[in-house]
Design a protein around this motif. Structure first.
Motif, PDB file in Angstrom:
ATOM      1  N   GLU A  94       7.010 -44.031  18.408  1.00 56.80           N
ATOM      2  CA  GLU A  94       6.935 -42.858  18.623  1.00 56.80           C
ATOM      3  C   GLU A  94       8.255 -41.903  18.600  1.00 56.80           C
ATOM      4  N   VAL A  97       9.921 -41.860  15.300  1.00 54.37           N
ATOM      5  CA  VAL A  97       9.351 -41.038  14.141  1.00 54.37           C
ATOM      6  C   VAL A  97       9.824 -39.498  14.577  1.00 54.37           C
ATOM      7  N   THR A  98      10.075 -39.241  15.998  1.00 58.20           N
ATOM      8  CA  THR A  98      10.342 -38.049  16.548  1.00 58.20           C
ATOM      9  C   THR A  98      11.770 -37.866  16.049  1.00 58.20           C
ATOM     10  N   ARG A 100      13.397 -39.070  13.232  1.00 54.83           N
ATOM     11  CA  ARG A 100      13.430 -38.838  11.838  1.00 54.83           C
ATOM     12  C   ARG A 100      13.033 -37.516  11.628  1.00 54.83           C
ATOM     13  N   SER A 101      11.979 -37.149  12.361  1.00 56.61           N
ATOM     14  CA  SER A 101      11.488 -35.717  12.233  1.00 56.61           C
ATOM     15  C   SER A 101      12.532 -34.584  12.507  1.00 56.61           C
ATOM     16  N   HIS A 102      13.388 -34.990  13.251  1.00 56.54           N
ATOM     17  CA  HIS A 102      14.194 -34.062  13.748  1.00 56.54           C
ATOM     18  C   HIS A 102      15.449 -33.920  12.733  1.00 56.54           C
ATOM     19  N   GLY A 104      15.091 -35.050   9.376  1.00 56.88           N
ATOM     20  CA  GLY A 104      14.286 -34.955   8.161  1.00 56.88           C
ATOM     21  C   GLY A 104      14.830 -35.981   7.256  1.00 56.88           C
ATOM     22  N   ASP A 106      13.744 -39.984   5.273  1.00 54.08           N
ATOM     23  CA  ASP A 106      12.397 -40.773   5.083  1.00 54.08           C
ATOM     24  C   ASP A 106      13.184 -42.231   5.294  1.00 54.08           C
TER      25      ASP A 106
END
Length: 195
Positions: A94, A97-98, A100-102, A104, A106
């Motif tokens: 988790e 994923v957080t 990577r999202s921050h 941006g 892949d």
């Protein structure tokens, strides 16, 4: 292989032996290598924990001044992957994923075992080259901070090298690539954990 400028990178951890305050000690070398220019950022950590993994990314992105636009290639590091499923499907942690999202970006997960060994050969070769060039004989340092200051100088020095038969230096190609990287977010991700 050919790679578009600014699009891809590869990441790996490798074991590294140093003399730390007079004691032979194993540390972990984080490497992020841009696929187009071959520009690489190296950082040593006492562990290969998730915190070190995330901090290595953050440091590398800050040194590069941006983030690859397509993806970053990985093997199945426990800091990112909780479970390997069929094909390239993974159950990711988790926190990863957080992170990577921050930032941006892949991911591209290499196939497990020998089948996937060639899928991130750039960073595998870079790790060996860096260790042979800059850590033989073993560095003698008083702290990991001293070691990382040395590695930062090595990374700058490596901008003047050429990869294989390329006519441009790593630094020349990185100058083109840097302008194409995705900008950094306004705030850095906190890689430490609060206990």
């Amino acid at each position: 292989q050919t790679h578009a400028a600014g699009a891809e990178a590869e990441v790996d951890f490798a074991d590294l032996w140093i003399v730390l305050a007079g004691v032979k000690t194993k540390v972990f070398l984080f490497t992020l290598r841009l696929s187009y220019s071959g520009k690489a950022i190296h950082r040593a950590y006492a562990t290969a924990s998730q915190e070190a993994f995330l901090d290595g990314h953050r440091y590398a992105f800050e040194q590069l001044g941006g983030i690859p636009t397509r993806h970053i290639r990985y093997d199945n590091l426990k800091a990112a992957v909780s479970r390997v499923l069929m094909g390239r499907t993974r159950v990711e942690s988790e926190r990863w994923v957080t992170f990577r999202s921050h930032y941006g970006f892949d991911v591209f997960y290499c196939r497990p075992g020998v089948d996937g060994a060639h899928e991130k050969g750039g960073v595998e070769g870079e790790g060996g080259r860096f260790r042979r060039t800059h850590t033989v004989p073993m560095p003698k340092v008083d702290s990991i901070a001293d070691l990382n200051a040395y590695f930062a100088r090595c990374d700058v020095k490596d901008d003047h090298r050429r990869i294989g038969q390329r006519s441009n230096t790593v630094g020349d190609d990185f100058a083109v690539e840097q302008a194409l990287l995705r900008p950094l977010p306004g705030e850095a991700f906190e890689t430490g954990i609060v206990l």
